[in-house]
Design a protein around this motif. Structure first.
Motif, PDB file in Angstrom:
ATOM      1  N   LEU A  32       7.447 -11.034  10.306  1.00 28.26           N
ATOM      2  CA  LEU A  32       6.503 -11.506  11.327  1.00 28.26           C
ATOM      3  C   LEU A  32       7.103 -12.664  12.122  1.00 28.26           C
ATOM      4  O   LEU A  32       6.383 -13.531  12.598  1.00 28.26           O
ATOM      5  N   GLY A  33       8.433 -12.686  12.214  1.00 30.40           N
ATOM      6  CA  GLY A  33       9.075 -13.678  13.068  1.00 30.40           C
ATOM      7  C   GLY A  33       9.694 -14.856  12.354  1.00 30.40           C
ATOM      8  O   GLY A  33      10.337 -15.700  12.981  1.00 30.40           O
ATOM      9  N   VAL A  34       9.524 -14.942  11.034  1.00 32.01           N
ATOM     10  CA  VAL A  34      10.028 -16.103  10.286  1.00 32.01           C
ATOM     11  C   VAL A  34      11.514 -15.926   9.953  1.00 32.01           C
ATOM     12  O   VAL A  34      11.943 -14.843   9.548  1.00 32.01           O
ATOM     13  N   ASP A  35      12.303 -16.993  10.113  1.00 27.94           N
ATOM     14  CA  ASP A  35      13.736 -16.927   9.791  1.00 27.94           C
ATOM     15  C   ASP A  35      14.132 -17.972   8.754  1.00 27.94           C
ATOM     16  O   ASP A  35      15.320 -18.129   8.460  1.00 27.94           O
ATOM     17  N   ASP A  36      13.161 -18.703   8.192  1.00 27.78           N
ATOM     18  CA  ASP A  36      13.509 -19.773   7.256  1.00 27.78           C
ATOM     19  C   ASP A  36      12.380 -19.912   6.236  1.00 27.78           C
ATOM     20  O   ASP A  36      11.201 -19.855   6.601  1.00 27.78           O
ATOM     21  N   HIS A  85       0.204  -4.228  13.442  1.00 20.53           N
ATOM     22  CA  HIS A  85       1.577  -3.720  13.472  1.00 20.53           C
ATOM     23  C   HIS A  85       2.295  -4.016  14.783  1.00 20.53           C
ATOM     24  O   HIS A  85       3.447  -4.483  14.765  1.00 20.53           O
ATOM     25  N   PRO A  86       1.688  -3.780  15.953  1.00 25.60           N
ATOM     26  CA  PRO A  86       2.363  -4.166  17.196  1.00 25.60           C
ATOM     27  C   PRO A  86       2.637  -5.672  17.272  1.00 25.60           C
ATOM     28  O   PRO A  86       3.674  -6.091  17.788  1.00 25.60           O
ATOM     29  N   LEU A  87       1.728  -6.473  16.736  1.00 21.44           N
ATOM     30  CA  LEU A  87       1.944  -7.931  16.721  1.00 21.44           C
ATOM     31  C   LEU A  87       3.172  -8.271  15.882  1.00 21.44           C
ATOM     32  O   LEU A  87       4.040  -9.051  16.303  1.00 21.44           O
ATOM     33  N   LEU A 108       2.435  -8.769  24.603  1.00 21.30           N
ATOM     34  CA  LEU A 108       3.376  -8.573  23.489  1.00 21.30           C
ATOM     35  C   LEU A 108       4.774  -8.257  24.008  1.00 21.30           C
ATOM     36  O   LEU A 108       5.773  -8.805  23.524  1.00 21.30           O
ATOM     37  N   ALA A 109       4.849  -7.393  25.010  1.00 16.88           N
ATOM     38  CA  ALA A 109       6.160  -7.004  25.549  1.00 16.88           C
ATOM     39  C   ALA A 109       6.855  -8.200  26.199  1.00 16.88           C
ATOM     40  O   ALA A 109       8.058  -8.426  26.007  1.00 16.88           O
ATOM     41  N   ARG A 110       6.102  -8.974  26.959  1.00 19.60           N
ATOM     42  CA  ARG A 110       6.686 -10.146  27.640  1.00 19.60           C
ATOM     43  C   ARG A 110       7.191 -11.154  26.615  1.00 19.60           C
ATOM     44  O   ARG A 110       8.295 -11.684  26.715  1.00 19.60           O
ATOM     45  N   ALA A 111       6.373 -11.431  25.595  1.00 18.21           N
ATOM     46  CA  ALA A 111       6.764 -12.430  24.598  1.00 18.21           C
ATOM     47  C   ALA A 111       7.952 -11.944  23.766  1.00 18.21           C
ATOM     48  O   ALA A 111       8.861 -12.715  23.455  1.00 18.21           O
ATOM     49  N   ALA A 112       7.963 -10.656  23.411  1.00 17.80           N
ATOM     50  CA  ALA A 112       9.080 -10.120  22.620  1.00 17.80           C
ATOM     51  C   ALA A 112      10.393 -10.238  23.381  1.00 17.80           C
ATOM     52  O   ALA A 112      11.463 -10.402  22.789  1.00 17.80           O
ATOM     53  N   GLU A 123       5.683  -6.263  15.071  1.00 19.54           N
ATOM     54  CA  GLU A 123       6.897  -5.731  15.705  1.00 19.54           C
ATOM     55  C   GLU A 123       7.385  -6.643  16.822  1.00 19.54           C
ATOM     56  O   GLU A 123       8.582  -6.905  16.957  1.00 19.54           O
ATOM     57  N   ALA A 124       6.460  -7.134  17.637  1.00 14.86           N
ATOM     58  CA  ALA A 124       6.851  -8.020  18.741  1.00 14.86           C
ATOM     59  C   ALA A 124       7.426  -9.324  18.199  1.00 14.86           C
ATOM     60  O   ALA A 124       8.442  -9.830  18.702  1.00 14.86           O
ATOM     61  N   ALA A 125       6.798  -9.881  17.153  1.00  9.55           N
ATOM     62  CA  ALA A 125       7.284 -11.140  16.590  1.00  9.55           C
ATOM     63  C   ALA A 125       8.664 -10.945  15.968  1.00  9.55           C
ATOM     64  O   ALA A 125       9.544 -11.804  16.095  1.00  9.55           O
ATOM     65  N   ASP A 126       8.859  -9.810  15.293  1.00 10.09           N
ATOM     66  CA  ASP A 126      10.173  -9.562  14.685  1.00 10.09           C
ATOM     67  C   ASP A 126      11.245  -9.359  15.757  1.00 10.09           C
ATOM     68  O   ASP A 126      12.383  -9.816  15.598  1.00 10.09           O
ATOM     69  N   ALA A 127      10.872  -8.702  16.850  1.00 12.79           N
ATOM     70  CA  ALA A 127      11.831  -8.538  17.952  1.00 12.79           C
ATOM     71  C   ALA A 127      12.191  -9.902  18.546  1.00 12.79           C
ATOM     72  O   ALA A 127      13.361 -10.170  18.867  1.00 12.79           O
ATOM     73  N   ALA A 128      11.210 -10.766  18.681  1.00 16.10           N
ATOM     74  CA  ALA A 128      11.474 -12.113  19.220  1.00 16.10           C
ATOM     75  C   ALA A 128      12.388 -12.884  18.278  1.00 16.10           C
ATOM     76  O   ALA A 128      13.309 -13.577  18.706  1.00 16.10           O
ATOM     77  N   ARG A 129      12.132 -12.770  16.963  1.00 19.57           N
ATOM     78  CA  ARG A 129      13.009 -13.434  15.982  1.00 19.57           C
ATOM     79  C   ARG A 129      14.445 -12.951  16.109  1.00 19.57           C
ATOM     80  O   ARG A 129      15.381 -13.739  16.171  1.00 19.57           O
ATOM     81  N   ARG A 130      14.602 -11.638  16.188  1.00 14.18           N
ATOM     82  CA  ARG A 130      15.955 -11.083  16.224  1.00 14.18           C
ATOM     83  C   ARG A 130      16.678 -11.514  17.510  1.00 14.18           C
ATOM     84  O   ARG A 130      17.875 -11.780  17.504  1.00 14.18           O
ATOM     85  N   ARG A 131      15.922 -11.599  18.602  1.00 14.07           N
ATOM     86  CA  ARG A 131      16.536 -12.014  19.870  1.00 14.07           C
ATOM     87  C   ARG A 131      17.002 -13.467  19.787  1.00 14.07           C
ATOM     88  O   ARG A 131      18.073 -13.818  20.255  1.00 14.07           O
TER      89      ARG A 131
END
Ligand code: SF4
Length: 385
Positions: free
Chosen positions: A304-308, A32-34, A8-12, A36-44
Motif C-alpha cells: 500500500l505504498g510503504v517502503d520502510d 484494490h485500485p487504491l 488515482l491515475a494522476r497520483a500514481a 494498486e495506485a499507492a504501490d505504483a507510486a511507491r515503485r516510481r
C-alpha cells in the motif's frame, strides 16, 4: 467512480492531488485500485522492491514533564515520587550499549523538564558526539525545542542553531500527534499549536536540520481532520523539502486519561497509508508501524505504498539481555519483509542502504535489485538466523 479513477491515475503517475481529492480517496476509493495506485507510486519513487529498516535505540533522559498530554502514560509531574532523570553518564553508557549492539542512531527523548533549557541539550548532544562521533543523534521534536527556548528565554532560531552546533543531526517528528486545532486541543491542551509545531520544523529545515513527520491516529479525530493533518505537512514540505518521511501510527490506549477511546481500525490505518503515499508526491519515504498494528497489517502495508518498517528498537528494559531478544526480532522483521515479497535492507538515518539482505532468487532478472549488491558495505552485527 470516474473521478476516483482519474485521481488515482494522476497520483500514481506522481501528479499532485488536492486535499479534497485525498479525502475522497480515503472515504470512497475501492480498496484494490487504491492499493494498486499507492504501490505504483511507491515503485516510481523508490525504484525497486527493497523495504528498509533501521537499528536504533530510544533513550529517555527524563519522564518529568509539565505538559500533561492526556494520551501520555509516560510522564510524571514535577515532584512526583515516580519522576526520574538519568545522569549524563547514564545516557552515555546507554549510547555505548547501543553502539555495541549495532545501532547507527539514537533517539533521545524526554519530558518537558522545568529546568532543562538549551544549555542542558548542548551538554547532552556534545557529550554524545564526543564519545560516539559516528552515532547519529536523531532526536527531540518541536515541542522540546519550544520548551527549551522558553526555559532559556531565547528565540526558537537561536535554540535550534545552538543544539545543531552541539551535535544534533536531525529532528524526530515527535509531538505531532494530530496537528489540526480541535483534536490537538483535546489531546494536548498545553502543547504548542499544530501551526507552531510546523513553524518550528520549518525553522529547523532552514538550519539544514532535516526531520521526519508523524501522526498519531485513533483518538477520536475525524477522517477530514486526518487528511487536514496531511495537508498541513505538505504545505511546509512544498516550501522546505525537509521532511524525509511520513510515519503514521495508531494510538494504543493504556493507563492514561484517554483510555477507552476508539482506536483507528487496521483498515483505516492501511487506507491512510495508501492515501498518504498518493498525497505526498514530495515526501520520499513512507513508514508503517508493524509493532502497533501487528505483523499482518505491517506486511499488507508494504503493498500500500510503504517502503520502510522503521526501527528495530533496542528497548530500554531488555537491553541487558539484548543479544537474543534483538537478534530474534531482527530475524522476525526480515522474514516478515521477505514473506511479503519484498527485499529487506538495513538503512541509516538518511535512508542510505547499508546492508541489503539480497538473495539471487529474490528477482535475478531485476537489475535494479541486483545493483544494490554493491551497496553492502558491512555485515550486520546482530546477525539474522
Ligand atoms: S510532552 Fe511528551 S512527555 Fe510530556 S506529557 Fe506530552 S507526550 Fe508526555
Amino acid at each position: 467512480m470516474a473521478e476516483i479513477d482519474d485521481v488515482l491515475a494522476r497520483a500514481a503517475d506522481g501528479g499532485r492531488i488536492e486535499a479534497a481529492e485525498a479525502e475522497l480517496l480515503y472515504l470512497e476509493a475501492p480498496f484494490h485500485p487504491l492499493a494498486e495506485a499507492a504501490d505504483a507510486a511507491r515503485r516510481r519513487v523508490i525504484g525497486d522492491n527493497i523495504v528498509t529498516y533501521l537499528i536504533d535505540r530510544n533513550i529517555n533522559y527524563t519522564n518529568v514533564c509539565v505538559t500533561a498530554c492526556k494520551f501520555c502514560a509516560f510522564y510524571r509531574a514535577p515532584k512526583h515520587e515516580e519522576g526520574w532523570s538519568h545522569s549524563l553518564d547514564e545516557v552515555l553508557r546507554r549510547c555505548g550499549e547501543a553502539v555495541e549492539l549495532g545501532a547507527t542512531q539514537v533517539m533521545l527523548q524526554g519530558g518537558h523538564h522545568p529546568e532543562y533549557g538549551v544549555d542542558y541539550y548542548e551538554e547532552l548532544f556534545s557529550a554524545v558526539k564526543r564519545d560516539y562521533p559516528d552515532l547519529v543523534i536523531h532526536s527531540i521534536g518541536p515541542s522540546e525545542i519550544a520548551h527549551m527556548a522558553k526555559v532559556s528565554g531565547v528565540e526558537i532560531d537561536e535554540a535550534i542553531g545552538r543544539i545543531k552546533a552541539a551535535g544534533l543531526d536531525s529532528i524526530a517528528g515527535a509531538g505531532a500527534e494530530m496537528l489540526p486545532e480541535r483534536p490537538r486541543r483535546a489531546l494536548a491542551p498545553l502543547k504548542e499549536s499544530g501551526e507552531r509545531w510546523l513553524e518550528i520544523m520549518e525553522t529547523a529545515h532552514g538550519h539544514g536540520l532535516e526531520s521526519t513527520a508523524t501522526m498519531m491516529m485513533g483518538t477520536g479525530e475525524t477522517a477530514h481532520e486526518r487528511i487536514e493533518h496531511l495537508r498541513m505537512i505538505r504545505d511546509v514540505q512544498d516550501r522546505t523539502g525537509g521532511f524525509r518521511s511520513f510515519i503514521p501510527w495508531t494510538y494504543q490506549p493504556e493507563n492514561n486519561h484517554l483510555k477507552g477511546r476508539t482506536q483507528a481500525t487496521a483498515m483505516e490505518y492501511l487506507r491512510l497509508l495508501a492515501v498518504a503515499r498518493l498525497f505526498f508526491h514530495n515526501v520520499t519515504h513512507l513508514q508503517s508501524s508493524w509493532l502497533t498494528t501487528g505483523k499482518a497489517a505491517g506486511q499488507l502495508s508494504l503493498h500500500l505504498g510503504v517502503d520502510d518498517l522503521g526501527s528495530i528498537m533496542l528497548e530500554e528494559n531488555v537491553i541487558s539481555s539484548a543479544g537474543a531478544r534483538n537478534s530474534s526480532r531482527l530475524s522476525e522483521l526480515i522474514e516478515l519483509i521477505r514473506t511479503a515479497d519484498r527485499v529487506p535492507a538495513q538503512r541509516n538515518t538518511v535512508y542510505e542502504r547499508i546492508a541489503v539482505h539480497w538473495r539471487p532468487e529474490d528477482d535475478p532478472t531485476d537489475d535494479r535489485v541486483r545493483s544494490h549488491v554493491s551497496t553492502i558495505v558491512k555485515e550486520l552485527q546482530i546477525s539474522p538466523k
